[in-house]
Design a protein around this motif. Structure first.
Motif, mmCIF file in Angstrom:
data_model
loop_
_atom_site.group_PDB
_atom_site.id
_atom_site.type_symbol
_atom_site.label_atom_id
_atom_site.label_comp_id
_atom_site.label_asym_id
_atom_site.label_seq_id
_atom_site.Cartn_x
_atom_site.Cartn_y
_atom_site.Cartn_z
ATOM 1 N N TRP A 275 19.943 16.378 19.147
ATOM 2 C CA TRP A 275 19.221 16.097 20.384
ATOM 3 C C TRP A 275 17.730 15.806 20.133
ATOM 4 N N GLY A 276 17.273 16.101 18.930
ATOM 5 C CA GLY A 276 15.908 15.746 18.575
ATOM 6 C C GLY A 276 15.808 14.317 18.062
ATOM 7 N N HIS A 277 16.955 13.713 17.813
ATOM 8 C CA HIS A 277 17.003 12.337 17.315
ATOM 9 C C HIS A 277 16.684 11.355 18.444
ATOM 10 N N GLU A 278 16.017 10.261 18.114
ATOM 11 C CA GLU A 278 15.669 9.247 19.118
ATOM 12 C C GLU A 278 16.885 8.850 19.950
ATOM 13 N N LEU A 279 16.653 8.763 21.241
ATOM 14 C CA LEU A 279 17.765 8.472 22.147
ATOM 15 C C LEU A 279 18.414 7.116 21.836
ATOM 16 N N ALA A 280 17.590 6.132 21.446
ATOM 17 C CA ALA A 280 18.097 4.768 21.243
ATOM 18 C C ALA A 280 19.271 4.721 20.271
ATOM 19 N N THR A 281 19.209 5.546 19.243
ATOM 20 C CA THR A 281 20.276 5.493 18.234
ATOM 21 C C THR A 281 21.064 6.795 18.119
ATOM 22 N N ARG A 282 20.787 7.734 19.019
ATOM 23 C CA ARG A 282 21.426 9.056 18.903
ATOM 24 C C ARG A 282 22.942 8.951 18.869
ATOM 25 N N PHE A 283 23.479 8.092 19.697
ATOM 26 C CA PHE A 283 24.932 8.058 19.814
ATOM 27 C C PHE A 283 25.597 7.098 18.837
ATOM 28 N N GLU A 284 24.775 6.433 18.045
ATOM 29 C CA GLU A 284 25.350 5.714 16.900
ATOM 30 C C GLU A 284 25.586 6.697 15.765
ATOM 31 N N MET A 285 25.003 7.860 15.914
ATOM 32 C CA MET A 285 25.191 8.956 14.970
ATOM 33 C C MET A 285 24.933 8.555 13.529
ATOM 34 N N PRO A 286 23.744 7.986 13.276
ATOM 35 C CA PRO A 286 23.417 7.593 11.906
ATOM 36 C C PRO A 286 23.252 8.829 11.017
ATOM 37 N N PRO A 287 23.476 8.661 9.711
ATOM 38 C CA PRO A 287 23.387 9.825 8.817
ATOM 39 C C PRO A 287 21.953 10.366 8.690
ATOM 40 N N GLN A 288 20.985 9.507 8.911
ATOM 41 C CA GLN A 288 19.588 9.920 8.708
ATOM 42 C C GLN A 288 18.953 10.367 10.023
ATOM 43 N N PHE A 289 18.319 11.518 10.021
ATOM 44 C CA PHE A 289 17.660 12.067 11.213
ATOM 45 C C PHE A 289 16.348 11.337 11.466
ATOM 46 N N SER A 290 16.220 10.780 12.652
ATOM 47 C CA SER A 290 14.979 10.095 13.006
ATOM 48 C C SER A 290 14.451 10.688 14.311
#
Ligand code: PLP
Length: 448
Positions: A275-290
């Motif tokens: 939930w701390g990950h940027e909303l734009a890509t949060r649900f793409e669930m990328p391996p890298q935390f942004s």
């Protein structure tokens, strides 16, 4: 009294009060009348708006289920629900929107912030706090110190009031910082002390802490929604608060956290969650935390929307009242009136006379004093009464008697009763009731 001009009409109609019958006020003839609730310092009342908003989310859950996360009939998709809250919350504490996160609970947010900001070195390792801080804070300080392999009895520096006094003097806090600042890593007081009701001089303490090279954080459990705050302008490093006290979010409501924007590129979230990950890509669930830049990057889990809905309702009521400046104005009057009425009681004893009257082999006559500072700028809504003689068990008797008259304050063992007229929903009549029934409670003890 009723001619007194109190700012904005009380919003008591927008809140749900327990009745005399519901709180067990056996001595009140009108069991259906609302009780005298002066306990918003512990749990604020439910707003009608909160009730509506929670019911709406239950309905969306029932009719849309998982779809409600993204496609919401009332335009409040759950994945973005906190976006409705942060502007209001930021305004309530004097912060920029990006500096505030509505998340988790007070104590866990305190741990997160302390983990980031408490970085002891051999020279600078102490935490300066008030003596008798709220237990959860004490436990947090001790455990954080232990994590760093330090001895709490050396690393946690507790400031006590002077002998015979109940609250800390500003000059003594500043002097301690002048004298010991170079060994202090973190200054962490409560904004308003839960037991005494003292509002610490937040701006001057923060300034002095910075001058001494310390980090300055605040626990605003009793300050948020109670007094106006300017966290950004005061250059506070971080702050945490709960929302179920003066912010009326309901039991266990979602908490707040502030991190000054100057830390954005320095203190990145260490215990990352999606939930701390940027909303734009949060649900793409990328391996890298942004992470989201700022306080919201510290969010870990998807929040309880039911809890957020309740908080949104109460913040909307606060906004309707005009936010903290008018609320404070009203609060000053209500608490001023309560104090005045209490001081007129024949049972009132000024703090300066307590030791003389109740010292060794002193009076056994029931009485009370007020330990909250008399200066309005050094307190919020709450007044803390010490029932006299101390240690005699009189407090519990008075407290029980107040309940039987429908006056709900709260007790702090062994001798304190706290009464807090909450500016959003309490009225002058509540203050008058509290003073009247306190006298009646003490009358019955004096004659028995
Ligand atoms: C109410 C209060 C708490 C409560 O902590 P939670 O994590 O919300 O249970 C903590 N600290 C202070 C100073 C409080 O007044």
């Amino acid at each position: 009294m009723s001619t007194l001009n109190v700012p904005f009409v009380s919003l008591s109609d927008q809140f749900v009060f327990p009745t005399n019958g519901q709180v067990g006020a056996s001595l009140q003839p009108d069991q259906d009348a609302r009780c005298t609730y002066l306990c918003g310092n512990s749990l604020g009342l439910m707003s009608q708006r909160s009730k509506v908003l929670v019911q709406e989310e239950l309905d969306v859950w029932g009719t849309r289920a998982v779809v409600g996360h993204f496609n919401h009939p009332l335009s409040r998709p759950w994945v973005e629900y906190t976006d409705k809250l942060t502007p209001l919350m930021a305004e309530a504490v004097g912060a920029k929107e990006k500096e505030v996160a509505v998340m988790a609970t007070l104590t866990s947010n305190l741990h997160l912030m302390m983990d980031s900001f408490y970085k002891p070195t051999p020279e600078r390792y102490k935490i300066l706090c008030e003596a008798k801080a709220f237990p959860s804070d004490q436990y947090a300080f001790t455990s954080q110190v232990l994590v760093h392999g330090l001895d709490p009895s050396e690393a946690v520096l507790e400031l006590k009031p002077r002998e015979g006094e109940y609250t800390l003097r500003e000059e003594d806090i500043l002097k301690t910082l002048d004298e010991q600042g170079s060994s202090i890593a973190l200054v962490l007081f409560s904004g308003i002390q839960y037991y005494t009701g003292q509002w610490f001089p937040m701006e001057s303490v923060t300034r002095k802490a910075k001058e001494q090279g310390c980090i300055c954080g605040w626990d605003l459990a009793h300050a948020a929604g109670n007094v106006p705050l300017r966290l950004h302008d005061w250059d506070v490093d971080f702050a945490v608060w709960c929302t179920y006290k003066y912010l009326n979010s309901g039991p266990g409501g979602t908490a707040g956290m502030f991190m000054h924007e100057k830390w954005n590129n320095i203190e990145r979230p260490k215990f990352a969650g999606w939930w701390g990950h940027e909303l734009a890509t949060r649900f793409e669930m990328p391996p890298q935390f942004s992470p989201i830049t700022g306080a919201q990057g510290f969010q870990q889990s998807n929040p309880s929307v039911l809890a957020l809905a309740s908080l949104l309702g109460s913040l909307e009521v606060l906004k309707e009242a005009g936010m903290m400046n008018p609320v404070r104005k009203r609060s000053l009057q209500l608490t001023g009136v309560l104090e005045e009425l209490l001081m007129r009681s024949k049972y009132f004893v000024p703090t300066s006379e307590v030791s003389q009257k109740y010292g060794k082999s002193g009076s056994a006559v029931p009485g009370f004093t007020i330990i909250t500072p008399t200066k309005p700028s050094s307190r919020g809504a709450q007044l803390s009464l010490v029932l006299l003689p101390t240690g005699s068990g009189i407090m519990q008797k008075v407290f029980n008697s107040l309940v039987s008259y429908g006056v709900i304050g709260d007790e702090r063992q062994p001798d304190v009763i706290r009464l807090a007229p909450a500016p959003l929903y309490n009225t002058l009549a509540d203050c008058e009731n509290a003073a009247k029934y306190l006298d009646m409670a003490l009358d019955s003890l004096s004659s028995s």
